[in-house]
Design a protein around this motif. Structure first.
Motif, PDB file in Angstrom:
ATOM      1  N   LYS B 329      45.377 -33.179 -35.759  1.00 19.51           N
ATOM      2  CA  LYS B 329      44.741 -32.000 -35.186  1.00 19.51           C
ATOM      3  C   LYS B 329      45.125 -30.811 -36.050  1.00 19.51           C
ATOM      4  O   LYS B 329      46.311 -30.480 -36.170  1.00 19.51           O
ATOM      5  N   VAL B 330      44.111 -30.216 -36.699  1.00 21.64           N
ATOM      6  CA  VAL B 330      44.417 -29.101 -37.595  1.00 21.64           C
ATOM      7  C   VAL B 330      44.319 -27.788 -36.825  1.00 21.64           C
ATOM      8  O   VAL B 330      43.277 -27.462 -36.262  1.00 21.64           O
ATOM      9  N   ASN B 331      45.418 -27.073 -36.780  1.00 16.90           N
ATOM     10  CA  ASN B 331      45.439 -25.768 -36.104  1.00 16.90           C
ATOM     11  C   ASN B 331      45.616 -24.667 -37.129  1.00 16.90           C
ATOM     12  O   ASN B 331      45.636 -24.924 -38.330  1.00 16.90           O
ATOM     13  N   GLU B 332      45.785 -23.471 -36.659  1.00 16.10           N
ATOM     14  CA  GLU B 332      45.982 -22.338 -37.566  1.00 16.10           C
ATOM     15  C   GLU B 332      47.372 -22.425 -38.180  1.00 16.10           C
ATOM     16  O   GLU B 332      48.369 -22.433 -37.468  1.00 16.10           O
ATOM     17  N   GLY B 333      47.453 -22.561 -39.484  1.00 13.97           N
ATOM     18  CA  GLY B 333      48.753 -22.528 -40.142  1.00 13.97           C
ATOM     19  C   GLY B 333      49.463 -23.868 -40.219  1.00 13.97           C
ATOM     20  O   GLY B 333      50.312 -24.078 -41.068  1.00 13.97           O
ATOM     21  N   ALA B 335      49.436 -28.380 -38.912  1.00 14.01           N
ATOM     22  CA  ALA B 335      48.652 -29.489 -38.373  1.00 14.01           C
ATOM     23  C   ALA B 335      49.545 -30.357 -37.502  1.00 14.01           C
ATOM     24  O   ALA B 335      50.728 -30.548 -37.789  1.00 14.01           O
ATOM     25  N   SER B 350      52.848 -28.528 -42.423  1.00 20.01           N
ATOM     26  CA  SER B 350      52.020 -27.424 -42.923  1.00 20.01           C
ATOM     27  C   SER B 350      50.720 -27.974 -43.502  1.00 20.01           C
ATOM     28  O   SER B 350      50.614 -29.156 -43.810  1.00 20.01           O
ATOM     29  N   HIS B 351      49.753 -27.096 -43.653  1.00 22.45           N
ATOM     30  CA  HIS B 351      48.476 -27.498 -44.256  1.00 22.45           C
ATOM     31  C   HIS B 351      48.689 -28.051 -45.659  1.00 22.45           C
ATOM     32  O   HIS B 351      48.109 -29.046 -46.051  1.00 22.45           O
TER      33      HIS B 351
END
Lengths: 261, 381, 225
Positions: B329-333, B335, B350-351
């Motif tokens: 699940k990729v979130n802001e800043g 994953a 981190s991304h």
């Protein structure tokens, strides 16, 4: 702006109490008020009797309330602040007399006559009252409520004696008092109305219509009695008024308005 | 804690047939403290605050501020809200729409602090200056922005110099800039001497940034109360661990304890942890929960770092679990990576790391966990 | 135009409104903020009765009450006069008859005041009493205005109950609406016309003023409702 608006609006409702002082300061010299409860058939004649009475007694103010005699009877039983009650019959004054609401014995001041009134040009003239009642054009007949209006009672008796009461049952409309019965006929809600002669002779009624008298053989004489209420605070003035009502001059006025013997 | 310098509260209140708020706590009044009550919505936080303010009356209870008794149901003492020294800021601000900002702030000051009109106005000005909106004094509340309104509410609360400052979700619904400003403001105000600030929130980050003490509340019960670090790093129960958002909670059974190293059998394999204080009684055979944060779990390709056969010696990371990625699940800043290693674990990376590793759902991956990052909670079943 | 009757009506309306404030404000406050819900429904129903009841029913019961058995006896012992056919009796009847207009408007306006504001006021150190004057009252001005105006004009226009309880005593209980009835009875249509027109214009003017405050801009800028 908002403030101004509300102040002006609210102050609008504040006018009455402030003007109390104003109104009182304007009141004329002390006068005593005589409150007369009068049968509705006296509506047009009584002012003509009161105005000369007041010229004779400038310190007395006569207030008249007109209505059905039966209603006044009830109100007097409940303590209504009347000084004099001029009924359209004999029964109510004597009932009050026996119940102890009366200062002195009831007095007869007039004899009422019952007539059948119709608007001009509706039927043509010179017809018999029974003929008129059974005329096909008649859909409604107005009379005062026989339960508490003496003229209504008289009309009912006359109809019963003529054998028409049950036959015409569906056509009757009842007024609170004789004036209302007259208004029904005048405003074309009814073709015929049983009213006192005194009202039939009033300017408005005689201008707009004509009437047929009900023969005296069909109903008992409407003896109109008056009383002075026991609780009155103005007994001497009430007596004075009674005497004036029974004076020759007043009797003449009454006769002029159809209160015959 | 010394009675004179403490705030004591013990309340019970039935809100419905199966929901009852039951809280007991003691907090220092001096020099000053800020306590955050944290819990999911509907956990009874607001009721607690309203009881302190006197807007709700508990069925049974005692509230004492220093030597002042505000409530004692047994002695039939109940000081009405308007006689309690409180400043109460609600989420909705509740600014009086028929009064200008200045009059909102000075509202009630004359009565409460026995001031003259002019003194009250000065006090209001001071409070407005403190929250940095003196220039809005003659505006109508309806014309202000959300952040400004919140500041007016705060100014109104502090103008009366209350012993207790009660803040109901003070940062909720504001934009980032207003939040940041207000957060610093609240910290500053809360540090004033002799003041206890009670803040309730359902936002974890707000609390971590501001509070010194944290109380965790759920279904009307105070589960844990303590210093921020203590509560967030060493939750006493699984419920607390869940509420403060610890992602990985794994049941285990202790095998042995050697040199402060605890070894456990778990559904994801053998796990080693460092024995610390606040872990309760740890003996072999005992059933526990291994609790660790997603950010403490590192990932690597299974072939990239192959451990020598027969053991993990030579690795600073003691625990290694191999599993299959169920979902990313990729979130802001950052994953969130969910890995099935017998039980689903959550890792936070981190991304950049995500892209460098080139992992995708369905891949096999190795997760690494430092023994020091594990907290143990006793379990009875 | 029967000026005495008009004056009497204004006086009656004024005192009725004043008495309704004294009675209606606490009642409306309790209805909006009180806690005993069961009683509230009962009281609400009783207060609203005059809205649906024929005035004659109310008049009949008041006659019995004012008569020889009820409070009438107590009153006549205290003040030496009867409640029936008196201004005071009329006042009591009007208060009961117009009560729903005051109470419903006030209670409606009170319950529109956000409870958060009332709580904020309490937390700012103002007692319930002060809170009423400083927060609830200014925020329910519209309700006050409506309650006042409707009670006032409703009393001005009431007929049946006045006729039953007050009779038709000039200067004491002959209000303007009864004077109008009397004028019609006396076939004085011209006088009746004037009276009716004055009443019509008055009522229209007042209602126009009230409803002009319901204008949305007004509300937002000045009434905050």
């Amino acid at each position: 702006m908002c403030f101004l608006y509300f102040t002006s609006l609210f102050s609008f409702f504040l006018i009455p109490p402030f003007s109390v002082c104003f109104a009182q300061s304007q009141k004329p010299l002390q006068t005593s008020t005589l409150t007369v409860a009068a049968a509705a058939d006296l509506r047009f004649v009584l002012p003509e009797i009161i105005s000369p009475f007041q010229t004779l007694n400038p310190d007395v103010k006569v207030e008249v309330i007109y209505g059905a005699s039966g209603k006044f009877y009830e109100q007097i039983l409940r303590g209504a602040p009347f000084d004099i009650f001029l009924s359209a019959d004999k029964e109510y004054p004597f009932l009050l007399y026996t119940k102890g609401y009366v200062a002195e014995e009831p007095f007869q001041y007039a004899v009422g006559r019952l007539v059948l009134w119709m608007r001009k040009g509706l039927f043509g003239e010179g017809k018999d009252w029974k003929e008129l009642l059974t005329n096909k054009k008649v859909s409604k007949i107005a009379l005062a409520n026989p339960l508490h209006a003496p003229y209504g009672k008289a009309a009912k008796t006359a109809l019963e004696n003529a054998g028409l009461w049950e036959k015409l049952d569906s056509k009757f409309v009842y007024g609170e008092n004789v004036i209302q019965a007259f208004q029904f006929a005048e405003e074309k809600d009814a073709e015929l109305a049983f009213i006192p002669l005194a009202i039939a002779l009033s300017p408005k009624a005689s201008k707009e219509g004509n009437y047929v008298e009900i023969p005296l053989s069909f109903y008992p004489k409407i003896l109109q009695y008056g009383i002075i209420i026991k609780k009155t605070a103005n007994l001497s003035i009430a007596k004075k008024f009674k005497d004036y009502l029974l004076s020759e001059e007043s009797q003449k006025t009454l006769k002029k308005y159809g209160f015959g013997p | 804690m010394e009675k004179k310098k403490s705030f004591y509260l013990k309340i019970e209140k039935d809100l419905s047939q199966d929901f009852r708020v039951e809280v007991e706590l003691t907090l220092p009044l001096f020099p000053s403290s800020l306590i955050a009550i944290f819990g999911p919505s509907g956990s009874g936080k607001s009721t607690l605050l309203r009881c302190i303010a006197g807007l709700d009356i508990p069925d049974r209870g005692i509230i004492r501020v220093g030597e002042e008794l505000w409530l004692d149901t047994e002695k039939k003492i109940n000081v009405p809200p308007y006689k309690r020294s409180i400043g109460y800021v609600v989420q909705e601000e509740a600014l009086f729409p028929h009064l200008k900002v200045q009059d909102n702030v000075s509202y009630g000051l004359k009565n409460q602090l026995k001031l003259t009109q002019a003194e009250a106005r000065d006090k209001a000005r001071q409070a407005l200056r403190k929250v940095g909106i003196e220039h809005l004094a003659s505006r109508w509340p309806q014309t202000l922005s959300g952040g400004e309104r919140r500041r007016v509410a705060l100014a109104r609360a502090i103008a009366r110099e209350p012993k207790l400052l009660l803040l109901d979700e003070p940062l909720n619904g504001l934009d980032f800039k207003s939040k940041e400003y207000l957060r610093q403001l609240i910290e500053e105000i809360a540090s004033e001497n002799g003041r206890l600030t009670v803040l309730i929130s359902h936002e974890k980050t707000e609390i971590i940034q501001m509070a010194r003490f944290v109380g965790i509340i759920d279904r009307g019960k105070l589960l844990q109360l303590g210093e921020l670090r203590e509560v967030f790093l060493q939750p006493e129960t699984v419920e607390v661990a869940k509420i403060i958002g610890i992602e990985n909670i794994i049941p285990g059974e202790i095998l042995d304890i050697i040199n402060g190293n605890v070894r456990m059998k778990t559904p994801i394999g053998l796990v080693e942890a460092v024995l610390k204080e606040n872990m309760g009684k740890i003996i072999s055979g005992k059933k526990v929960f291994c609790v660790f944060r997603a950010e403490d779990l590192s990932l690597c390709k299974p072939d990239g770092v192959s451990a020598p056969a027969g053991g993990l010696q030579g690795f600073s990371v003691r625990n290694r679990f191999i599993g299959i990625i169920k979902k990313i699940k990729v979130n802001e800043g950052f994953a969130q990576v969910f890995i099935d290693c017998g039980m689903v674990l959550t890792a936070l990376i981190s991304h950049n790391a995500l892209f460098e590793m080139k992992i995708k759902e369905g891949d096999s991956v190795c997760s690494l966990l430092k023994a020091g990052g594990i907290h143990l909670i006793e379990r009875d079943f | 135009m029967d000026w005495i009757a008009l004056w009497l009506s204004l006086k009656l309306s004024f005192w009725t409104t004043i008495c309704l404030y004294l009675l209606g404000i606490p009642l409306a406050y309790w209805l909006s903020f009180g806690k005993k819900r069961k009683w509230k429904i009962l009281v609400d129903s009783i207060v609203s009765l005059p809205l649906v009841l024929p005035p004659t029913v109310l008049g009949f019961y008041l006659l019995i009450l004012f008569g020889n058995s009820g409070i009438g006896t107590v009153y006549s012992k205290l003040f030496g006069k009867s409640l029936v056919f008196s201004f005071e009796g009329l006042l009591i009847a009007s208060i009961i008859y117009s009560l729903p207009f005051m109470v419903q408007n006030l209670a409606g306006a009170f319950s529109l005041v956000d409870s958060k504001l009332i709580e904020a006021s309490l937390c700012c150190g103002e007692s319930q009493w002060n809170t009423f004057f400083k927060v609830i009252f200014p925020l329910s001005l519209q309700g006050f205005l409506r309650g006042t105006v409707l009670s006032f004009t409703h009393t001005l226009g009431e007929f049946g109950i006045v006729l039953m309880v007050g009779g038709d005593i000039p200067g004491k209980t002959r209000t303007i609406s009864i004077a109008l009835y009397d004028q019609v009875e006396g076939l004085n249509y011209q006088g009746a016309n004037t009276t009716a027109l004055v009443l019509l214009l008055f009522s229209f003017f007042v209602l126009f003023l009230v409803y002009s405050t319901s204008n949305s801009q007004w509300k937002r800028k000045n009434l905050f409702i």
